[in-house]
Write an enzyme that holds these catalytic residues in place. Structure first.
Site, PDB file in Angstrom:
ATOM      1  NE  ARG A 238     -18.038  10.876  -1.825  1.00 51.61           N
ATOM      2  CZ  ARG A 238     -17.121   9.948  -2.041  1.00 51.61           C
ATOM      3  NH1 ARG A 238     -15.852  10.220  -1.936  1.00 51.61           N
ATOM      4  NH2 ARG A 238     -17.478   8.733  -2.352  1.00 51.61           N
TER       5      ARG A 238
ATOM      6  CD  GLU B 153      -2.494   1.844   0.441  1.00 44.24           C
ATOM      7  OE1 GLU B 153      -3.267   1.101  -0.170  1.00 44.24           O
ATOM      8  OE2 GLU B 153      -2.361   3.068   0.186  1.00 44.24           O
TER       9      GLU B 153
ATOM     10  NE  ARG C  80     -16.769   5.680   0.216  1.00 43.72           N
ATOM     11  CZ  ARG C  80     -16.572   5.064  -0.949  1.00 43.72           C
ATOM     12  NH1 ARG C  80     -15.531   4.286  -1.131  1.00 43.72           N
ATOM     13  NH2 ARG C  80     -17.404   5.248  -1.950  1.00 43.72           N
TER      14      ARG C  80
ATOM     15  CG  ASP D 200     -12.945   1.727  -8.511  1.00 44.67           C
ATOM     16  OD1 ASP D 200     -13.912   0.948  -8.630  1.00 44.67           O
ATOM     17  OD2 ASP D 200     -13.065   2.902  -8.091  1.00 44.67           O
TER      18      ASP D 200
END
Ligand code: FAD
Length: 438
Positions: free
Chosen positions: A205, A35, A120, A323
């Site tokens: 958002r 990551e 999330r 994605d």
């Protein structure tokens, strides 16, 4: 459980990378997650999960499903338990908190379940403890992949921006819309295929404390999922955090190009006043909610791969998932759900493989079983926005309702067990015939 005689690299620790890691772990596949960030992290926003995504989680890992259920919020009212969204006229000047004055234009009913959503970051917190200890490396931004992709006997080498390297028998690119793995796989000489395009839409958002949301919308409209239509713009609202917070996503269409000079920068600073100006002409419903957001906000560009769909999700031992393979605009609210479906298929396929030389065939079966559905979502999502924003069918609300229902049914009604069984059969056929995988 026996560990498979191969080791894979997962590039990217978002929803796809983490769900894949958890699902592979359960099937005895050893992996390392690389990551780029210093820690796992998700943005402060809600994400809706459809019934197909929830079924896919169960196939991936019971613990993953249990984690989602612990943080999931559904419509609060029993009478709305099967409702996915009530769809309303966002331009109506009627007060939103007097439901009988502002009736829905139509209602979208989920086939097996109504609306389910979570914050999330809370979902991420549920996923991380399911990973085996020491399975992630942070600060590892993939630069390139070296090695002979056709020679399964030799490991591939991942090269990171910090100059370090790592080896793996296969690379699973879960690095999202800006995927470097995709660029490496497609080749830097095909930049148009590797790069997502701007859909000429952006979103504001917001997470609004429920008491403030109730003040603006009333209880029924705040405690349950609503979609507010209007010309060139629309907004979604649904509860998260077990009803303590209302998630707001407000979409704007624009002919202007995305203003950032840096194509990788998908968010820009904005203000509440920008949002109020962009929603001029809407009623006290959406405007009332926007007034409850923080004075400083962000605008998120909606890019996708609709204009440049990939001809294949894999090449040899490098495979794109989520994605990275099929970034979509979010107008079906189903992008992450498709990522989790991908994970269910891929981990089931990889779980049946016992030799690293068979991995390319597993990726070929994954590509054959997933690409059509994943890329359909990308195209259909753009169409859904045109329906909600009165561009595709004007104000023909009956026509809009019929078309949206048909599109949603395709998302919801997939029989994942049948699809995975067919993909495994395809994999066995490829292996039996020694079919070239790429
Ligand atoms: P990402 O979340 O982008 O994760 C990629 C990870 O890879 C990140 O951790 C990143 O740091 C890392 N990474 C990137 N590059 C590298 C590199 N070179 N090396 C190492 N690591 C790297 N979907 C739904 O199902 N329901 C919804 O309600 C919904 N709402 C949405 C609303 C909006 C406004 C948007 C934009 C999307 C929405 N989606 C929704 C879609 C959903 O957010 C995505 O499909 C999903 O988050 C993709 O997850 P991912 O793990 O594939 O990619």
């Amino acid at each position: 459980m026996t560990t498979k005689p191969f080791h894979v690299a997962i590039v990217g620790g978002g929803i796809t990378g983490l769900a894949l890691a958890i699902s592979l772990h359960r099937r005895g596949v050893s992996f390392t997650i690389y990551e780029q960030a210093a820690a796992f992290g998700e943005i402060g926003a809600g994400v809706g999960m459809h019934a197909n995504a929830v079924r896919a989680m169960k196939i991936c890992d019971e613990g993953l499903l249990a984690g989602f259920e612990r943080v999931a919020t559904r419509n609060a009212w029993p009478s709305k338990s099967a409702v996915w969204f009530d769809v309303l006229d966002g331009t109506s000047t009627e007060p939103a908190n007097v439901p009988e004055k502002l009736a829905p234009l139509f209602t979208l009913i989920g086939h097996t379940d109504g609306h389910a959503a979570c914050h999330r970051a809370r979902f991420l917190e549920e996923m991380v403890p399911l990973l085996p200890e020491g399975s992630a490396r942070f600060g590892k931004r993939l630069k390139t992949i070296e090695g002979n992709n056709d020679d399964s006997d030799r490991a591939l080498t991942l090269v990171f921006e910090d100059g370090t390297t790592a080896q793996a028998d296969a690379v699973l690119g879960c690095d999202g819309i800006k995927s470097r793995t995709r660029a490496v796989l497609v080749g830097d000489d095909h930049p148009e295929r590797a790069k997502p395009a701007y859909s000429h839409k952006f979103v504001y958002r917001g997470l609004i404390p429920m008491a403030d949301a109730v003040a603006a919308l009333g209880e029924e409209r705040s405690a349950n999922a609503m979609l507010w239509m209007g010309p060139e713009r629309h907004a979604l609202t649904f509860p998260v955090n077990h009803g303590q917070t209302l998630n707001l996503v407000a979409f704007v269409t624009t002919p202007e190009p995305w203003p950032s000079k840096d194509a990788q920068q998908l968010t820009l600073p904005a203000t509440r006043n920008d949002a109020l100006r962009d929603f001029e002409g809407f009623g006290p419903n959406v405007l009332g909610l926007l007034r409850q957001t923080a004075p400083q906000m962000e605008r998120w560009a909606l890019f996708d791969l609709a204009e440049h769909p990939l001809p294949q999700f894999y090449k040899g031992r490098v495979c794109l998932v989520g994605d990275a393979a099929h970034a979509s605009t979010p107008h079906h609210g189903a992008g992450a759900g498709m990522c989790i479906e991908d994970v269910a298929y891929l981990s089931e396929l990889m779980g049946t493989v016992n030799d690293k030389r068979e991995l390319p065939a597993a990726f070929a079966a994954f590509d054959a079983s997933r690409r059509g559905r994943d890329q359909w979502l990308v195209a259909s999502s753009r169409r859904a926005a045109e329906l909600y924003e009165w561009q595709a069918r004007g104000r023909d609300f009956e026509g809009i309702a019929d078309e949206v229902r048909a599109r949603q049914a395709y998302i919801w009604n997939i029989d994942l067990d049948v699809g995975i069984a067919a993909a495994k059969k395809d994999l066995r056929r490829r292996l039996a015939l020694g079919m070239p995988a790429a």
